[in-house]
Design an enzyme around this catalytic site. Structure first.
Site, PDB file in Angstrom:
ATOM      1  CB  SER A 276      -0.770   0.263   1.190  1.00 19.00           C
ATOM      2  OG  SER A 276      -0.282  -0.178   2.257  1.00 19.00           O
ATOM      3  CG  HIS A 306      -0.927  -5.161   2.043  1.00 19.71           C
ATOM      4  ND1 HIS A 306      -0.512  -5.021   3.487  1.00 19.71           N
ATOM      5  CD2 HIS A 306      -0.924  -3.886   1.585  1.00 19.71           C
ATOM      6  CE1 HIS A 306      -0.018  -3.864   3.353  1.00 19.71           C
ATOM      7  NE2 HIS A 306      -0.219  -3.149   2.419  1.00 19.71           N
ATOM      8  CG  HIS A 355       5.745  -9.183   7.814  1.00 18.68           C
ATOM      9  ND1 HIS A 355       6.669  -8.261   7.498  1.00 18.68           N
ATOM     10  CD2 HIS A 355       4.705  -8.473   7.991  1.00 18.68           C
ATOM     11  CE1 HIS A 355       6.317  -7.167   7.184  1.00 18.68           C
ATOM     12  NE2 HIS A 355       5.141  -7.224   7.500  1.00 18.68           N
ATOM     13  NE  ARG A 364       2.535  -3.759  12.318  1.00 20.61           N
ATOM     14  CZ  ARG A 364       2.346  -3.975  11.216  1.00 20.61           C
ATOM     15  NH1 ARG A 364       1.963  -2.975  10.350  1.00 20.61           N
ATOM     16  NH2 ARG A 364       2.590  -5.062  10.475  1.00 20.61           N
ATOM     17  CG  ASP A 410      -3.448  -7.604   8.953  1.00 24.45           C
ATOM     18  OD1 ASP A 410      -3.925  -6.740   9.268  1.00 24.45           O
ATOM     19  OD2 ASP A 410      -2.643  -7.736   8.120  1.00 24.45           O
TER      20      ASP A 410
HETATM   21  N1  CMX Z   1       0.365 -19.702   5.995  1.00 24.64           N
HETATM   22  C1  CMX Z   1       0.740 -20.599   5.297  1.00 24.64           C
HETATM   23  N2  CMX Z   1       1.805 -20.425   4.338  1.00 24.64           N
HETATM   24  C2  CMX Z   1       2.674 -19.277   4.405  1.00 24.64           C
HETATM   25  C3  CMX Z   1       2.216 -18.369   5.311  1.00 24.64           C
HETATM   26  C4  CMX Z   1       1.138 -18.452   6.158  1.00 24.64           C
HETATM   27  N3  CMX Z   1       0.703 -17.462   7.092  1.00 24.64           N
HETATM   28  N4  CMX Z   1       3.114 -17.505   5.267  1.00 24.64           N
HETATM   29  C5  CMX Z   1       4.068 -17.731   4.213  1.00 24.64           C
HETATM   30  N5  CMX Z   1       3.387 -18.963   3.681  1.00 24.64           N
HETATM   31  C6  CMX Z   1       4.358 -19.609   2.558  1.00 24.64           C
HETATM   32  C7  CMX Z   1       4.300 -18.776   1.291  1.00 24.64           C
HETATM   33  O1  CMX Z   1       3.040 -18.585   0.806  1.00 24.64           O
HETATM   34  C8  CMX Z   1       5.239 -19.299   0.673  1.00 24.64           C
HETATM   35  O2  CMX Z   1       4.704 -20.567   0.139  1.00 24.64           O
HETATM   36  P1  CMX Z   1       5.232 -20.994  -1.460  1.00 24.64           P
HETATM   37  O3  CMX Z   1       6.695 -21.051  -1.348  1.00 24.64           O
HETATM   38  O4  CMX Z   1       4.539 -22.024  -1.812  1.00 24.64           O
HETATM   39  O5  CMX Z   1       4.997 -19.657  -2.282  1.00 24.64           O
HETATM   40  C9  CMX Z   1       6.266 -19.816   1.664  1.00 24.64           C
HETATM   41  O6  CMX Z   1       5.596 -19.851   2.825  1.00 24.64           O
HETATM   42  C10 CMX Z   1       7.397 -18.741   1.788  1.00 24.64           C
HETATM   43  O7  CMX Z   1       6.696 -17.568   2.369  1.00 24.64           O
HETATM   44  P2  CMX Z   1       7.651 -16.433   3.199  1.00 24.64           P
HETATM   45  O8  CMX Z   1       8.768 -16.030   2.550  1.00 24.64           O
HETATM   46  O9  CMX Z   1       7.506 -16.764   4.709  1.00 24.64           O
HETATM   47  O10 CMX Z   1       6.447 -15.128   3.102  1.00 24.64           O
HETATM   48  P3  CMX Z   1       6.394 -14.204   2.072  1.00 24.64           P
HETATM   49  O11 CMX Z   1       7.429 -12.914   2.074  1.00 24.64           O
HETATM   50  O12 CMX Z   1       6.408 -14.767   0.464  1.00 24.64           O
HETATM   51  O13 CMX Z   1       4.930 -13.545   2.074  1.00 24.64           O
HETATM   52  C11 CMX Z   1       3.097 -12.823   3.691  1.00 24.64           C
HETATM   53  C12 CMX Z   1       4.731 -12.735   3.312  1.00 24.64           C
HETATM   54  C13 CMX Z   1       2.766 -11.972   4.642  1.00 24.64           C
HETATM   55  C14 CMX Z   1       2.458 -12.512   2.397  1.00 24.64           C
HETATM   56  C15 CMX Z   1       2.592 -14.569   3.911  1.00 24.64           C
HETATM   57  O14 CMX Z   1       3.386 -14.741   5.255  1.00 24.64           O
HETATM   58  C16 CMX Z   1       1.346 -14.635   3.994  1.00 24.64           C
HETATM   59  O15 CMX Z   1       0.732 -14.881   3.079  1.00 24.64           O
HETATM   60  N6  CMX Z   1       0.820 -14.548   5.407  1.00 24.64           N
HETATM   61  C17 CMX Z   1      -0.729 -14.712   5.730  1.00 24.64           C
HETATM   62  C18 CMX Z   1      -1.392 -13.595   5.162  1.00 24.64           C
HETATM   63  C19 CMX Z   1      -1.099 -12.366   6.094  1.00 24.64           C
HETATM   64  O16 CMX Z   1      -1.502 -12.386   7.144  1.00 24.64           O
HETATM   65  N7  CMX Z   1      -0.992 -11.139   5.614  1.00 24.64           N
HETATM   66  C20 CMX Z   1      -0.830  -9.851   6.093  1.00 24.64           C
HETATM   67  C21 CMX Z   1       0.640  -9.216   6.480  1.00 24.64           C
HETATM   68  C22 CMX Z   1       0.680  -8.105   7.140  1.00 24.64           C
HETATM   69  C23 CMX Z   1      -0.037  -6.820   6.462  1.00 24.64           C
HETATM   70  O17 CMX Z   1       0.517  -6.514   4.960  1.00 24.64           O
HETATM   71  O18 CMX Z   1      -1.062  -6.420   6.444  1.00 24.64           O
END
Ligand code: CMX
Length: 471
Positions: A276, A306, A355, A364, A410
């Site tokens: 964002s 996000h 994250h 947070r 979140d």
């Molecule tokens: N549950 C299951 N799998 C997850 C996960 C979770 N909470 N977080 C990461 N992973 C997976 C990823 O999808 C990725 O899988 P692939 O290799 O199959 O693509 C793998 O673990 C590695 O990812 P990462 O390096 O740990 O995380 P990223 O930097 O790629 O992504 C984020 C970060 C936040 C998008 C991810 O942790 C996620 O999807 N979390 C759940 C959604 C969420 O809570 N988002 C809010 C974040 C805060 C905000 O911006 O508001």
């Protein structure tokens, strides 16, 4: 860490909104003792511009990082290629707003009662800090409250437009429509059309930035009242920004006001690379005005990876409760573990966990947990969230894919809102959006003040990467 505490300067001159270049009006008998936000920024801009020019001239060719193929394919994780003034995110420690951690902000920023540390900081205090890097006095925070209230009125076409939208349109879609429709008020866009020189852009940008932040609560509240209630939005402008926003939403409880102050402060900024903030910065770099730039930021926030994750967390918890209640089982560590594995095995994410930068529990999350322990220790849903926190990191570690197995912001915000009867979780990201404007747009001010150019990274084709790696 140095805290810059602002000087209260006796000023005999009242400056116009565009007074940073010195247009002044004598005010005779009325003598002000509060340095305005505009004056504070005007005093800072020349020095910052000088430092930036020096940095570019003396060190412009220094290397500060390298880019791997993984980073190029993988969403530019960790690539240092964006300047961000307002906050910095450490993987272990979490966010610092202008050098201050969340507990430090809670200790020094003015609160509603006026005494730092006595309650949650005012959003206006944090806005001032993010823009100026100075801790405001209570009078300065109050002057910003008054300024924002004075800019809050929506153009006459906006409420009828919002009223005309289908009630089942997602609140975030309605939110971006409402904000984009306010763009008719942009003084930046008008000034640009009128040929204002580049060195004055930031003055017009600031006008818009304050107006966007001021107008968001009424847009947001109109959507909330339309979709879930009677469409009527009441106000109490004797209150601060957050308190008045709560009245607009229809909540009249000092404890909920405090939650909203905390909520709005902690969601403001998370350095520049999040989607964002980055979208706002990118679109602003085209000299699109702050209304349109932040509408882009809101669209990024509406993604489930996000900002939309806050609604997904509540949805996940409700589905979990429904499943086990229908099976006559309690919600406890064992059933949560079962549900988490069902989610992971279905190749879905656990919302609120993980994250892109953080590698520890998000501060947070921690400050929201502390709020819950203080205000609602016996809340049933809070206990569920706490139990999830007990078991989830180990589950995610065992799963083995996730870089950060700990909760993010979140994961906790929804349960606090739910406690106060704010159960319409499809709306939660709108609250995040009201707050994120303050961080993304504070940076946008400095983008224009420092004359940052159009953002234009180099993309490469897969063929080019192959040709490089096989050399
Ligand atoms: N549950 C299951 N799998 C997850 C996960 C979770 N909470 N977080 C990461 N992973 C997976 C990823 O999808 C990725 O899988 P692939 O290799 O199959 O693509 C793998 O673990 C590695 O990812 P990462 O390096 O740990 O995380 P990223 O930097 O790629 O992504 C984020 C970060 C936040 C998008 C991810 O942790 C996620 O999807 N979390 C759940 C959604 C969420 O809570 N988002 C809010 C974040 C805060 C905000 O911006 O508001």
């Amino acid at each position: 860490m140095t805290l810059l505490v602002s000087r209260t300067v006796r000023s005999l001159l009242r400056k116009t909104p565009f007074s940073t270049t010195g247009t002044t009006t004598p005010i005779g008998a009325s003598i002000r003792t509060v340095t305005t936000l505009q004056e504070t920024l005007a005093a800072q801009v020349p020095e910052k511009q000088k430092k930036m020019a020096e940095l570019k001239k003396s060190y412009g060719s220094e290397v500060i990082g390298q880019v791997t193929v993984d980073q190029c394919i993988g969403g530019a994780r960790g690539v240092k290629c964006m300047l961000w003034e307002t906050s910095n995110l450490d993987p272990d420690e979490g966010i610092r707003f202008r050098g201050l951690t969340i507990p430090e902000c809670q200790a020094v920023l003015p609160t509603y009662s006026g005494k730092a540390g006595d309650g949650e900081p005012l959003l206006e205090s944090l806005f001032w800090l993010l823009l100026t890097s100075e801790v405001p006095t209570k009078e300065q925070a109050d002057s910003l409250t008054a300024d924002l209230h004075s800019r809050a009125k929506l153009p006459s076409h906006v409420v009828p437009l919002l009223n005309s939208l289908p009630k089942d349109m997602h609140p975030m879609t309605q939110f971006t429509i409402g904000l984009a429709a306010c763009q008719t008020e942009s003084v930046f866009a008008k000034a640009y059309q009128d040929g204002v020189p580049k060195n004055l852009y930031h003055e017009y940008a600031l006008e818009d930035i304050l107006s966007v932040v001021a107008k968001l609560p009424e847009i947001a509240a109109t959507i909330y009242r339309n979709v879930y209630h009677d469409g009527v939005v009441s106000q109490d402008t004797s209150l601060d920004f957050a308190g008045n926003f709560c009245r607009m939403l229809g909540y009249n409880d000092p404890s909920f006001d405090e939650l909203m102050r905390l909520y709005l402060c902690i969601h403001t900024d998370h350095e520049g690379g999040n989607a964002s903030a980055h979208a706002t910065h990118l679109v602003g770099s085209t000299l699109s005005d702050p209304f349109l730039s932040y509408a882009a930021g809101l669209n990024a926030l509406a993604g489930p990876l996000h900002g939309l994750a806050n609604q997904e967390v509540l949805k996940w918890i409700q589905e979990l409760k429904d499943k086990f209640e229908s099976e006559g089982k309690p919600v406890n560590a064992e059933t949560i573990t079962e549900f988490a594995w069902d989610t992971l095995n279905a190749k879905k994410v656990i919302p609120g966990y993980g994250h892109a930068v953080l590698r520890k529990t998000d501060p947070r999350y921690t400050c929201q947990r502390e709020f819950a322990l203080k205000h609602m220790p016996d809340d049933e849903l809070f206990k569920v969230v706490d139990t999830i926190y007990e078991v989830m990191p180990d589950i995610l570690k065992e799963h083995g894919k996730v870089a950060n197995p700990y909760p993010n912001v979140d994961s906790h915000s929804g349960v606090l809102l739910w406690h106060y009867g704010f159960t319409q979780y499809q709306y939660y990201t709108v609250l995040f959006g009201v707050s994120r404007a303050v961080g993304g747009l504070s940076q946008l001010y400095w983008d224009r003040a420092l004359g940052l150019p159009l953002e234009r990274p180099k993309s490469v084709t897969p063929e080019w990467i192959w040709s490089q790696v096989q050399k």
